[in-house]
Design a protein around this motif. Structure first.
Motif, PDB file in Angstrom:
ATOM      1  N   LEU A  97      10.468   2.910   4.268  1.00 43.60           N
ATOM      2  CA  LEU A  97       9.010   2.913   4.313  1.00 43.60           C
ATOM      3  C   LEU A  97       8.474   3.180   2.914  1.00 43.60           C
ATOM      4  N   LEU A  98       7.623   2.285   2.419  1.00 44.48           N
ATOM      5  CA  LEU A  98       6.972   2.460   1.129  1.00 44.48           C
ATOM      6  C   LEU A  98       5.540   2.937   1.347  1.00 44.48           C
ATOM      7  N   VAL A  99       5.181   4.018   0.656  1.00 43.95           N
ATOM      8  CA  VAL A  99       3.821   4.553   0.791  1.00 43.95           C
ATOM      9  C   VAL A  99       3.043   4.476  -0.517  1.00 43.95           C
ATOM     10  N   ARG A 100       3.733   4.140  -1.597  1.00 41.39           N
ATOM     11  CA  ARG A 100       3.064   3.925  -2.877  1.00 41.39           C
ATOM     12  C   ARG A 100       3.769   2.753  -3.568  1.00 41.39           C
ATOM     13  N   ALA A 101       2.997   1.907  -4.254  1.00 48.39           N
ATOM     14  CA  ALA A 101       3.564   0.793  -5.001  1.00 48.39           C
ATOM     15  C   ALA A 101       2.842   0.694  -6.330  1.00 48.39           C
ATOM     16  N   TYR A 102       3.346  -0.138  -7.201  1.00 47.05           N
ATOM     17  CA  TYR A 102       2.820  -0.205  -8.560  1.00 47.05           C
ATOM     18  C   TYR A 102       2.478  -1.644  -8.905  1.00 47.05           C
ATOM     19  N   TYR A 103       1.202  -1.851  -9.223  1.00 48.53           N
ATOM     20  CA  TYR A 103       0.718  -3.188  -9.561  1.00 48.53           C
ATOM     21  C   TYR A 103       0.011  -3.111 -10.904  1.00 48.53           C
ATOM     22  N   LYS A 104       0.569  -3.805 -11.898  1.00 46.81           N
ATOM     23  CA  LYS A 104       0.054  -3.742 -13.261  1.00 46.81           C
ATOM     24  C   LYS A 104      -0.020  -2.276 -13.698  1.00 46.81           C
ATOM     25  N   THR A 105      -1.194  -1.758 -13.985  1.00 46.84           N
ATOM     26  CA  THR A 105      -1.287  -0.362 -14.413  1.00 46.84           C
ATOM     27  C   THR A 105      -1.707   0.556 -13.277  1.00 46.84           C
ATOM     28  N   TYR A 106      -1.775   0.035 -12.059  1.00 52.35           N
ATOM     29  CA  TYR A 106      -2.260   0.818 -10.938  1.00 52.35           C
ATOM     30  C   TYR A 106      -1.114   1.383 -10.098  1.00 52.35           C
ATOM     31  N   ASP A 107      -1.299   2.608  -9.673  1.00 48.80           N
ATOM     32  CA  ASP A 107      -0.431   3.243  -8.689  1.00 48.80           C
ATOM     33  C   ASP A 107      -1.167   3.111  -7.359  1.00 48.80           C
ATOM     34  N   VAL A 108      -0.729   2.196  -6.517  1.00 53.61           N
ATOM     35  CA  VAL A 108      -1.472   1.842  -5.311  1.00 53.61           C
ATOM     36  C   VAL A 108      -1.019   2.708  -4.130  1.00 53.61           C
ATOM     37  N   PRO A 109      -1.906   3.544  -3.587  1.00 48.74           N
ATOM     38  CA  PRO A 109      -1.545   4.420  -2.460  1.00 48.74           C
ATOM     39  C   PRO A 109      -1.568   3.652  -1.135  1.00 48.74           C
ATOM     40  N   LEU A 110      -0.503   2.962  -0.838  1.00 47.11           N
ATOM     41  CA  LEU A 110      -0.466   2.073   0.322  1.00 47.11           C
ATOM     42  C   LEU A 110      -0.784   2.801   1.624  1.00 47.11           C
ATOM     43  N   ALA A 111      -0.166   3.971   1.831  1.00 42.46           N
ATOM     44  CA  ALA A 111      -0.390   4.695   3.082  1.00 42.46           C
ATOM     45  C   ALA A 111      -1.839   5.144   3.204  1.00 42.46           C
ATOM     46  N   GLU A 112      -2.422   5.611   2.089  1.00 46.65           N
ATOM     47  CA  GLU A 112      -3.812   6.049   2.126  1.00 46.65           C
ATOM     48  C   GLU A 112      -4.765   4.897   2.398  1.00 46.65           C
ATOM     49  N   LEU A 113      -4.355   3.698   2.077  1.00 52.47           N
ATOM     50  CA  LEU A 113      -5.165   2.515   2.347  1.00 52.47           C
ATOM     51  C   LEU A 113      -4.826   1.889   3.705  1.00 52.47           C
ATOM     52  N   SER A 114      -4.085   2.651   4.512  1.00 50.02           N
ATOM     53  CA  SER A 114      -3.667   2.189   5.849  1.00 50.02           C
ATOM     54  C   SER A 114      -2.844   0.911   5.782  1.00 50.02           C
ATOM     55  N   TYR A 115      -2.014   0.807   4.743  1.00 51.34           N
ATOM     56  CA  TYR A 115      -1.161  -0.372   4.612  1.00 51.34           C
ATOM     57  C   TYR A 115       0.239   0.039   4.146  1.00 51.34           C
ATOM     58  N   PRO A 116       0.910   0.929   4.906  1.00 49.14           N
ATOM     59  CA  PRO A 116       2.296   1.248   4.547  1.00 49.14           C
ATOM     60  C   PRO A 116       3.182   0.034   4.783  1.00 49.14           C
ATOM     61  N   LEU A 117       4.270  -0.046   4.047  1.00 55.87           N
ATOM     62  CA  LEU A 117       5.183  -1.179   4.161  1.00 55.87           C
ATOM     63  C   LEU A 117       6.504  -0.696   4.749  1.00 55.87           C
ATOM     64  N   LEU A 118       6.885  -1.269   5.879  1.00 59.80           N
ATOM     65  CA  LEU A 118       8.107  -0.892   6.575  1.00 59.80           C
ATOM     66  C   LEU A 118       9.076  -2.067   6.571  1.00 59.80           C
ATOM     67  N   PHE A 119      10.316  -1.797   6.154  1.00 61.67           N
ATOM     68  CA  PHE A 119      11.321  -2.851   6.089  1.00 61.67           C
ATOM     69  C   PHE A 119      12.604  -2.397   6.779  1.00 61.67           C
ATOM     70  N   ASN A 120      13.280  -3.332   7.411  1.00 61.86           N
ATOM     71  CA  ASN A 120      14.613  -3.089   7.925  1.00 61.86           C
ATOM     72  C   ASN A 120      15.589  -3.713   6.933  1.00 61.86           C
ATOM     73  N   LEU A 121      16.246  -2.866   6.148  1.00 62.53           N
ATOM     74  CA  LEU A 121      17.070  -3.373   5.050  1.00 62.53           C
ATOM     75  C   LEU A 121      18.318  -4.099   5.527  1.00 62.53           C
ATOM     76  N   ALA A 122      18.755  -3.813   6.762  1.00 62.48           N
ATOM     77  CA  ALA A 122      19.916  -4.542   7.289  1.00 62.48           C
ATOM     78  C   ALA A 122      19.558  -5.997   7.554  1.00 62.48           C
ATOM     79  N   GLN A 123      18.348  -6.238   8.023  1.00 60.16           N
ATOM     80  CA  GLN A 123      17.904  -7.589   8.343  1.00 60.16           C
ATOM     81  C   GLN A 123      17.166  -8.263   7.193  1.00 60.16           C
TER      82      GLN A 123
END
Length: 276
Positions: free
Chosen positions: A211-237
């Motif tokens: 689960l990613l709750v923060r990401a980095y775009y250009k010079t921005y630290d994007v708070p994904l969870a705070e923006l109601s857009y957390p990213l969930l991945f199944n790494l096996a699939q």
């Protein structure tokens, strides 16, 4: 990069050093250390400068690879490890020496992260996933591979247990003993693994879920969870982290977010920077 002084311990031994000779000189020092300590147990930590930029290779290796100067530095490091292993064989130490070859992060401007997404400095697998090769002929089986999730923080408690010094460790030490993974093919000793960028938790790994709750775009630290857009991945699939499954598995997101919130309180994580 100039000036570029060379240190021996805390002492500057050269104000301006020839960086093209660094790998060769580090290797020679490592072999000298092995020779001087061959009659007793020793610990050698060799952190090569390259392939971090600026890139330099010795005259023997410059222009020899098909991957430019970056490839030249990697080939010289490969040669360096070969020389160190030869030294261990010379003194009949190889069978009972644990050798670990790994990196502190994924590739930056050059190199390949394979099927993993992104590179150093991000929150994706390409930033965190690194090679990890271990050999110890007297103890570890050869030719095996593992998908168990471990971290560089595990090396300290693992080595402490090997040398019998684990009694000095308390339960606040980050990392876990991974000898069971290396020797017996065990699964990860971690219930979960936290990912950081600076002093902020950027994600969490729980089994095959990430689960990613923060990401980095250009010079921005994007708070994904705070923006109601957390990213969930199944790494096996989906090892390339291409498809967000957060909306499909909301309970998984909730349980992993709870682990993150508990970690924030336990570790006294400071408030996140404002966005944007």
């Amino acid at each position: 990069m100039s000036p570029f002084p060379l240190y021996q311990g805390s002492e500057i031994i050269e104000q301006e050093t020839d960086q093209s000779l660094l790998t060769e000189r580090y290797t020679a020092s490592a072999i000298e250390f092995i020779s001087s300590n061959r009659e007793r147990p020793f610990f050698l930590y060799l952190a090569h400068t390259f392939p971090h930029i600026p890139l330099f290779a010795s005259a023997k290796f410059e222009g020899q690879s098909e991957a430019g100067l970056y490839g030249d530095t990697v080939e010289e490091i490969d040669s360096s490890l070969g020389k160190i292993i030869n030294a261990l064989e010379k003194y009949s130490l190889k069978d009972n020496t644990l050798i670990i070859f790994t990196s502190d992060n994924g590739p930056w401007f050059e190199g390949s992260s394979g099927d993993a997404r992104d590179r150093k400095g991000g929150t994706w697998e390409g930033a965190y996933r690194v090679p990890f090769i271990a050999t110890w002929p007297a103890v570890l089986p050869s030719g095996t591979a593992s998908n168990a999730a471990v971290t560089g923080l595990d090396l300290f408690p693992t080595i402490a247990n090997i040398i019998g010094s684990s009694s000095h460790l308390d339960n606040q030490v980050d990392g876990a003993d991974i000898m069971g993974v290396l020797r017996d093919g065990d699964s990860t000793p971690h219930d979960h693994i936290l990912f950081f960028n600076e002093d902020q938790i950027s994600g969490i790994r729980l089994g095959e879920w990430k689960l990613l709750v923060r990401a980095y775009y250009k010079t921005y630290d994007v708070p994904l969870a705070e923006l109601s857009y957390p990213l969930l991945f199944n790494l096996a699939q989906d090892p390339g982290e291409r498809y967000n499954l957060a909306m499909k598995y909301p309970a998984q997101v909730t349980s992993m977010m709870a682990l993150i919130e508990n970690a924030k309180e336990r570790l006294a994580i400071p408030p996140a920077p404002s966005f944007p």
